[in-house]
Every structure is written in structure tokens, then in C-alpha cells.
Design an enzyme around this catalytic site. Structure first.
Site, short mmCIF file in Angstrom:
data_model
loop_
_atom_site.label_atom_id
_atom_site.label_comp_id
_atom_site.label_asym_id
_atom_site.label_seq_id
_atom_site.Cartn_x
_atom_site.Cartn_y
_atom_site.Cartn_z
N ASP A 175 44.89 0.84 14.61
CA ASP A 175 44.48 1.62 15.77
C ASP A 175 44.72 3.12 15.59
OD1 ASP A 175 47.22 1.28 15.82
OD2 ASP A 175 47.27 0.15 17.68
N ASN A 205 54.50 -5.40 26.67
CA ASN A 205 53.62 -6.24 27.49
C ASN A 205 52.87 -7.28 26.65
OD1 ASN A 205 51.75 -4.72 26.13
ND2 ASN A 205 50.90 -3.68 27.92
N GLU A 222 45.49 -4.67 25.07
CA GLU A 222 46.36 -4.81 26.22
C GLU A 222 46.10 -6.16 26.90
OE1 GLU A 222 48.64 -2.76 26.31
OE2 GLU A 222 48.05 -0.66 26.52
C1 F6R Z 1 50.58 0.45 16.81
C2 F6R Z 1 50.47 -0.90 17.32
C3 F6R Z 1 51.22 -1.28 18.57
C4 F6R Z 1 52.73 -1.30 18.32
C5 F6R Z 1 53.47 -1.66 19.59
C6 F6R Z 1 54.97 -1.62 19.40
O1 F6R Z 1 49.79 0.59 15.66
O2 F6R Z 1 49.79 -1.70 16.77
O3 F6R Z 1 50.79 -2.54 19.00
O4 F6R Z 1 53.02 -2.21 17.31
O5 F6R Z 1 53.12 -0.80 20.62
O6 F6R Z 1 55.38 -0.30 19.20
P1 F6R Z 1 56.86 0.02 18.72
O7 F6R Z 1 56.98 -0.50 17.36
O8 F6R Z 1 56.93 1.53 18.76
O9 F6R Z 1 57.78 -0.64 19.67
#
Ligand code: F6R
Length: 249
Positions: free
Chosen positions: A67, A136, A143
Site C-alpha cells: 500500500d 481493527n 479496512e
Molecule cells: C502497512 C500495512 C498495515 C499495517 C498495520 C499495522 O503497509 O499493511 O496494514 O501492517 O496498520 O501497523 P503497525 O505495524 O504500525 O502497527
């Protein structure tokens, strides 16, 4: 499905890096799917260490990130391109031309998303996809409510994701509202998936993903449908699990 419950973030990174390195060593033209965020940092540091020690090479590796924010300049310190350069790409022998992230500034985002999927197909698909998990239950920026068959597309970020990631931006209100993400259907096409999670903010997400019903309310629950997922979870993130999981070697 394999679950490793490990003591801390450093051990989680080492375990994940060992799994990825083993696959890299046996796959000649390795395609690696990458995630950003704080979770995979220790894993990327370990991969860089292995590369420096000559144990693995990124010379023939191609990467695709999950992403990127939409409308954020690529040179912005919080762009996922900046993150990947700083945490992995600058520390390993990968040709920069082999590293791909969705272009959140493309004039035609739909066409860019289609092309991104085509590029992955052209190189034979992703061999190993690295994932983190949102509080979440999101994977990539899929999402809750995302179709489990979704493809790479532009998405609106939820309040919970903006609260989690906003503090990284100097002014939290400057965090973009939209992002580009591989879809859940896209992620499920990877041959192997490794999901890391650490910290007690992930307890509910990990319990719902591993033991809840497969549902759009927890996008990571879709991973239950994939035949080869390795979960590496720190013990503080695993406290919501109820099942007795078999011990892994
Ligand atoms: C980012 C991604 C997100 C993160 C998730 C957890 O490339 O794929 O799904 O893996 O938001 O973020 P952290 O690791 O910062 O808790």
C-alpha cells in the site's frame, strides 16, 4: 496454518526473517510482498543483517508493497516509499528498479491499480507476502467492510487507522484520508503469507483473525482461507487466543 507465539518484537522479527530467508534461498527469482508500519521493522533489520553477512542476496529479488498513501509526495518522510528506503532497500543489494509501490500520485489511479496487478502477474505472482495487522483487523489498508475478494484499489481510511498512524505525521490533520492498497483477494493469491503482530493493542485483532468467523468485520480473518499462512505473534498480542494451538518446531 502455523502460529508462533514469541517473547518479544526482536524475536518476532528474527523468526519472520528466518522464514523469509529460507524461501529466498530456494526460489531463484523471488517475489516478495512487503508491508510498512512499526511491526516489520525488526524483521527488515534482520534481513539486512543476513544480506550483509552474505547469507541471502536481494540481487534477483523483486518487491511489491501492499500500500501507499494517496496524494502524498513520494519524498514525504511518511510516504511508504520513504519508509521502505530507510528500513530495508538502502541496506540490501536490491536494484531500486526492482522495488515497487503503488503510485498514490498517478493521474488515473484506477489504471495504475490495474497495472500494478498486471506487473505482479507478469513476474509470476508474489512468493511470500509480509503482513502486519491493524488494531481493527485490517491488512494492507483493507479496512473492515472490505470485500474479501477485493483487488488493488483506492480506499478511504477509517478513524481508527487515522488515530493509529496520524501521530507519525508532524501535524496529524495532514495525514491523507485515502490510500491505495492491494485487495484482500490480491493478498490471498500470494503463495505464502507471513503475518507479524506485536503489542497489546493487537489482542482483539489477533483473536478475531485467528479464531473468529471469516467476516468482513475483521479483514485478516480471510487468511483462514489461505493454505499457507505463518503467524508470528508476541505473547502480549496473543493473550486473547482461546484455542490450544499445536506447538511449532
Ligand atoms: C502497512 C500495512 C498495515 C499495517 C498495520 C499495522 O503497509 O499493511 O496494514 O501492517 O496498520 O501497523 P503497525 O505495524 O504500525 O502497527
Amino acid at each position: 496454518m502455523k502460529l508462533y507465539v514469541v517473547k518479544d518484537k526482536a524475536t518476532m522479527g528474527k523468526k519472520a526473517a528466518d522464514v523469509i530467508a529460507a524461501e529466498m534461498q530456494t526460489t531463484p527469482h523471488f517475489v516478495l510482498g512487503l508491508a510498512t508500519g512499526s511491526t516489520p521493522e525488526t524483521c527488515y533489520a534482520e534481513l539486512a543483517k543476513k544480506n550483509k553477512a552474505g547469507k541471502i542476496s536481494f540481487e534477483n529479488v523483486i518487491t511489491f508493497n501492499l500500500d501507499e498513501y494517496a496524494g502524498l509526495p513520494v519524498k514525504h518522510p511518511e510516504s511508504y516509499r520513504s519508509f521502505m528506503d530507510a528500513k530495508l532497500f538502502k541496506h540490501v543489494n536490491i536494484p531500486m528498479s526492482a522495488t515497487h509501490l503503488p503510485n498514490g500520485n498517478a493521474p488515473d489511479l484506477d489504471a495504475m491499480c490495474e497495472e500494478y496487478e498486471m506487473m505482479m502477474d507478469k513476474v509470476g505472482g508474489v512468493d511470500v507476502q509480509v503482513l502486519g495487522i491493524g488494531r481493527n483487523g485490517h491488512i494492507g489498508f483493507n479496512e473492515p467492510g472490505s470485500s474479501l475478494a477485493s483487488r488493488t484499489r483506492k480506499v478511504k481510511l477509517t478513524k481508527s487507522t487515522k488515530e493509529a498512524n496520524g501521530p507519525y505525521f508532524k501535524a496529524p490533520d495532514k495525514m491523507p484520508d485515502y490510500a491505495i492498497t492491494m485487495g484482500i483477494g490480491t493478498i490471498l493469491e500470494a503463495k505464502k503469507i507471513i503475518l507479524m503482530a506485536c503489542g497489546d493493542t493487537k489482542v482483539d485483532a489477533i483473536a478475531a483473525a485467528l479464531e473468529g468467523p471469516v467476516s468482513v468485520t475483521c479483514p485478516a480473518s480471510a487468511l483462514q482461507l489461505h493454505p499457507d499462512v505463518t503467524w508470528v505473534v508476541t505473547k502480549d498480542a496473543a493473550t486473547g487466543l482461546k484455542m490450544e494451538w499445536p506447538e511449532q518446531d
